[in-house]
Design an enzyme around this catalytic site. Sequence first.
Site, PDB file in Angstrom:
ATOM      1  CG  HIS A  97      -2.020   1.000   1.147  1.00  0.00           C
ATOM      2  ND1 HIS A  97      -1.827   2.347   1.377  1.00  0.00           N
ATOM      3  CD2 HIS A  97      -3.341   0.854   0.833  1.00  0.00           C
ATOM      4  CE1 HIS A  97      -2.973   2.984   1.223  1.00  0.00           C
ATOM      5  NE2 HIS A  97      -3.901   2.103   0.890  1.00  0.00           N
ATOM      6  CD  GLU A 166      -6.852   5.007  -3.851  1.00  0.00           C
ATOM      7  OE1 GLU A 166      -7.635   5.930  -3.585  1.00  0.00           O
ATOM      8  OE2 GLU A 166      -6.308   4.317  -2.981  1.00  0.00           O
TER       9      GLU A 166
END
Length: 245
Positions: A97, A166
């Site tokens: 992440h 993303e």
Amino acid sequence: MKRKPIVGMSLKIYVNRMEEAKTMAEEMKKRLGQMEDLDLFLIPSMGTLYPVAEILKDSAIHYGVQNIAPKAQGAYTGEFSIESAEDLSCSLVELGHAERKALFQETPDMINEKVHLTLQYNMWPIVCIGEREKGDGRKEALKDQILSYLKDVSPERFQDLILAYEPEWAIGQPEPAEASYVHESMALIREIVREHFGENASSAVRLIYGGLQRKRQPWKLQSQKMWMVFSSAGLDTRWTTWKPS
């Protein structure tokens, strides 16, 4: 190759009290625990993993962890071992992440090592990818991440991989990336996988959007039925407003 749709939620450290996490897991199990036409998952905060696992372990809902150490054992103070995830019957591990890279200096080599460890323990790695800047160079940025994070992963294992996209420039913004932009990026990701790992790998890997969702945005993202939405909880943990159609 037909890919099973997948949708779920990662709670970061927004839901940390045991009773709150247990209530969420129990409600999720009651409402969605028997769904078999798609893979559902919940990634709780680390401190609430055990009670959540106890609730969900006999349901169809998958659960996992937000990070693991790069080794199963060793001098990694404060890290989480995949051996513990295995004992808790976790199905998946969230890796790479943007926050892990920015706050904890995770490198591509570290992420790659964790991907291989997760696959070794027969769990699904959810590998986060996304370009830092909007504009030209999107494909090249995505290619660099995919090739470094998935280095030496055999094409046969791509059926066990989930790529969570993303754009990093959209993280923390009031609105997510536009659905059309995300669809373009998803097509680029499949193209990159096809070019470097083969057609079978490109057809097998599952792609999900890894960002905060706003009301009708998930349905726009699902419109092409290429992939499903990974809804990060962000500041809004009122997931119970969602109902299966």
